[in-house]
Write an enzyme that holds these catalytic residues in place. Structure first.
Site, PDB file in Angstrom:
ATOM      1  N   ASP A  23      41.099  49.950  81.715  1.00  0.00           N
ATOM      2  CA  ASP A  23      40.458  48.652  81.960  1.00  0.00           C
ATOM      3  C   ASP A  23      40.996  47.517  81.103  1.00  0.00           C
ATOM      4  O   ASP A  23      40.257  46.619  80.704  1.00  0.00           O
ATOM      5  CB  ASP A  23      38.932  48.757  81.735  1.00  0.00           C
ATOM      6  CG  ASP A  23      38.342  49.942  82.448  1.00  0.00           C
ATOM      7  OD1 ASP A  23      38.652  50.104  83.633  1.00  0.00           O
ATOM      8  OD2 ASP A  23      37.586  50.701  81.820  1.00  0.00           O
ATOM      9  N   HIS A  51      41.101  47.723  89.621  1.00  0.00           N
ATOM     10  CA  HIS A  51      41.760  46.573  89.022  1.00  0.00           C
ATOM     11  C   HIS A  51      41.335  45.310  89.750  1.00  0.00           C
ATOM     12  O   HIS A  51      41.095  45.298  90.949  1.00  0.00           O
ATOM     13  CB  HIS A  51      43.285  46.722  88.981  1.00  0.00           C
ATOM     14  CG  HIS A  51      43.873  47.325  90.199  1.00  0.00           C
ATOM     15  ND1 HIS A  51      44.596  48.478  90.192  1.00  0.00           N
ATOM     16  CD2 HIS A  51      43.812  46.925  91.473  1.00  0.00           C
ATOM     17  CE1 HIS A  51      44.969  48.769  91.412  1.00  0.00           C
ATOM     18  NE2 HIS A  51      44.509  47.847  92.203  1.00  0.00           N
TER      19      HIS A  51
HETATM   20  P1  IMP Z   1      37.245  60.748  86.434  1.00  0.00           P
HETATM   21  O1  IMP Z   1      38.607  60.167  86.413  1.00  0.00           O
HETATM   22  O2  IMP Z   1      36.363  60.120  87.459  1.00  0.00           O
HETATM   23  O3  IMP Z   1      37.233  62.233  86.495  1.00  0.00           O
HETATM   24  O4  IMP Z   1      36.552  60.400  85.025  1.00  0.00           O
HETATM   25  C1  IMP Z   1      37.008  60.962  83.816  1.00  0.00           C
HETATM   26  C2  IMP Z   1      36.872  59.980  82.666  1.00  0.00           C
HETATM   27  O5  IMP Z   1      37.805  58.936  82.839  1.00  0.00           O
HETATM   28  C3  IMP Z   1      35.507  59.307  82.576  1.00  0.00           C
HETATM   29  O6  IMP Z   1      35.177  59.092  81.233  1.00  0.00           O
HETATM   30  C4  IMP Z   1      35.730  57.983  83.281  1.00  0.00           C
HETATM   31  O7  IMP Z   1      34.836  56.992  82.854  1.00  0.00           O
HETATM   32  C5  IMP Z   1      37.144  57.686  82.863  1.00  0.00           C
HETATM   33  N1  IMP Z   1      37.842  56.831  83.821  1.00  0.00           N
HETATM   34  C6  IMP Z   1      38.339  57.173  85.006  1.00  0.00           C
HETATM   35  N2  IMP Z   1      38.931  56.127  85.584  1.00  0.00           N
HETATM   36  C7  IMP Z   1      38.829  55.106  84.735  1.00  0.00           C
HETATM   37  C8  IMP Z   1      39.301  53.743  84.761  1.00  0.00           C
HETATM   38  O8  IMP Z   1      39.943  53.267  85.691  1.00  0.00           O
HETATM   39  N3  IMP Z   1      38.997  53.013  83.667  1.00  0.00           N
HETATM   40  C9  IMP Z   1      38.330  53.508  82.602  1.00  0.00           C
HETATM   41  N4  IMP Z   1      37.886  54.750  82.545  1.00  0.00           N
HETATM   42  C10 IMP Z   1      38.139  55.549  83.598  1.00  0.00           C
END
Ligand code: IMP
Length: 502
Positions: A23, A51
């Protein structure tokens, strides 16, 4: 544009990744570099990413399409590579939005090899978060889809082109995972299967069968109709382009979320580093001439996991990730905290005030982002893994801060912990973090250097030299401490709000 050309001079392939917890504003940087590029490609993650691009006064919040898609009419090619986890539902939604806004996507190509996110994978992801062992996943099915890929029963985009393969592989994958559902409370399973991401129950076939495979099959073919003509051998397109065309690789998530280089197990399931990104589009790291790691002035993190310089520490982490999952949205936070100052002596209130000024909420989930002070130990780690160039974004919302705490290194607070041939004990100073090991990061405290804030808004600043002296001092100090170079600094969401450091 001229300044972008100067920065990217001599490069054929450039990547933009996040050097922290995600982010950081990669979308804006990719958008800024896109006029330079011929091809813009994504190779990791899925619609867990988010994004935001501000273009002509309009805000585009995208999750799966590469940022370059907004340049389609100018002949730029957008690629969704083999490493991406693709939700056909999310894709169709974004394509529909584009059409509605009068944007084309004729030059988009989607890898036949990309992983296909299936309903049972989304259900497993949602269920995984219903107990305390969840890591704060976005619930998009990302973890299960990559797990099933290596467990050899995942589906790929190409299966959409062959209905018999789709039906067969879908059945096999559901059967392989069926036992996992019995570990959850039946009501939770039913509830998960009625989630709107699962078409609000259209796939539900009762407590025994769970999934209506026909409904899934039919719905996926309906999605596929929208983009089947865009499915291609994107590896070939990329290989062909290397050295001949200008390639811009667009990262997703952040280094600390990389399954390979991040704070495991609090990570996503793809490798968000330049290496993972290159592999995700069918290339290798060696073709990347220059990687830019984007890092926010005040880094953030959503979900659980280490954030050593978190403002408000463990209290903030719990606040942003309540056990019952019922996090406070912006409205509820405002009601709870009232009007706050970014200099509030109470660190939880201060972190809220900073989140509020920075609008720091997840694009994909709306969750509050945990706020942190600049961390030079992590910046050195990002430099070590991803390279010298770091783009600092978003100091602008925080101009009212009277003091900025810059973390220079960590001190181990114990108990003793070993990584490879290193033993960390209480009192040890950790300047170089070779592994962002999540157990180690629970056993450290940051060592801060306090710097004065600059106390004037950055509105209208046109060039780096016009930044307040105190902000330039902080940036200079951050470069000296991290050993990185900051070729540009972003002070607002639009392309014009970018300062090139000459
Ligand atoms: P997942 O990718 O949905 O399995 O989430 C795994 C971890 O990555 C969690 O802590 C999410 O909050 C984080 N996460 C996944 N995608 C993003 C993103 O685009 N920005 C920030 N954190 C992310």
């Amino acid at each position: 544009m001229n300044e972008v050309l100067t920065v990217l001079n001599g490069c054929n392939t450039v990547s933009v990744t996040d050097g922290s917890g995600g982010d950081s504003g990669k979308g804006k940087v990719v958008d800024l570099f896109t006029p330079w590029a011929d091809i813009i490609a994504r190779g990791t993650g899925g619609d867990n990413a988010g994004h935001t691009i501000v273009r002509g006064g309009k805000v585009f919040a995208q999750h799966i399409l590469p940022c370059g898609i907004l340049f389609d009419a100018e002949g730029k090619q957008s690629i969704i590579g083999r490493g991406v986890a693709l939700s056909p539902r999310a894709l169709v939604k974004e394509l529909t939005m584009l059409k509605k806004n009068g944007h084309s996507y004729n030059n988009l190509r989607i890898s036949d090899q990309a992983h296909l996110i299936m309903p049972h994978e989304i259900a497993l992801d949602l269920l995984g978060e219903t107990n305390a062992r969840g890591i704060g996943s976005t619930g998009r099915g990302i973890g299960p889809v990559y797990t099933h890929a290596v467990a050899r029963h995942g589906l790929i985009v190409n299966d959409l082109l062959n209905p018999f393969a789709l039906a067969k592989k879908l059945h096999r994958s559901i059967e392989k995972t069926r036992a996992q559902f019995s570990a959850y409370d039946a009501d939770h399973v039913k509830e998960a299967l009625h989630h709107e991401r699962l078409e609000s129950g259209r796939y539900w076939a009762g407590p025994q069968k769970l999934f209506d495979e026909n409904a899934i099959f039919e719905q996926y073919l309906v999605y596929a109709r929208e983009f089947a003509h865009l499915i291609a051998d994107t590896d070939e397109i990329m290989l062909e382009a290397v050295g001949k065309k200008r390639i811009l690789l667009e990262g997703a998530q952040g280094l600390l979320l990389s399954v390979k280089y991040g704070t495991y197990p609090y990570v996503t399931s793809s490798d968000c580093s330049p290496e993972g990104l290159a592999a995700g589009v069918g290339l290798t790291r060696s073709v990347i001439d220059r990687n830019f790691s984007v890092v926010k002035f005040l880094p953030t993190r959503v979900g659980k996991g280490p954030l050593p310089t978190e403002i408000g520490g463990a209290v903030s982490e719990r606040w942003c990730n309540p056990d019952d999952g019922d996090f406070f949205d912006a409205e509820r936070e405002l009601k709870h905290f009232g009007v706050t100052s970014v200099n509030d002596p109470d660190s939880l209130r201060q972190s809220y005030a900073l989140r509020d000024r920075g609008g720091e909420r997840g694009v994909s989930t709306g969750r509050p982002r945990r706020m942190a002070w600049p961390d030079m130990t992590l910046l050195r780690y990002a430099r070590h893994i991803q390279g010298q160039d770091i783009i600092i974004t978003k100091p602008d919302p925080y101009w009212e801060l009277e003091r900025i705490q810059v973390c220079t290194q960590y001190r181990c607070i114990g108990p003793k912990y070993r990584i490879a041939d290193m033993t960390y004990e209480r009192g040890d100073v950790i300047a170089d973090l070779r592994r962002p090991d999540s157990i180690l990061l629970e056993r450290i405290e940051p060592v801060y250097e306090t710097m004065d804030g600059w106390l004037e808004p950055l509105d209208g600043v046109q060039c780096y030299r016009d930044l307040p002296l105190k902000l330039r001092d902080i940036l200079r100090r951050m470069q000296a401490l991290s050993g990185a170079r900051f070729p540009l600094v972003s002070i607002g969401p639009s392309a014009e709000e970018t300062l090139f450091v000459t």
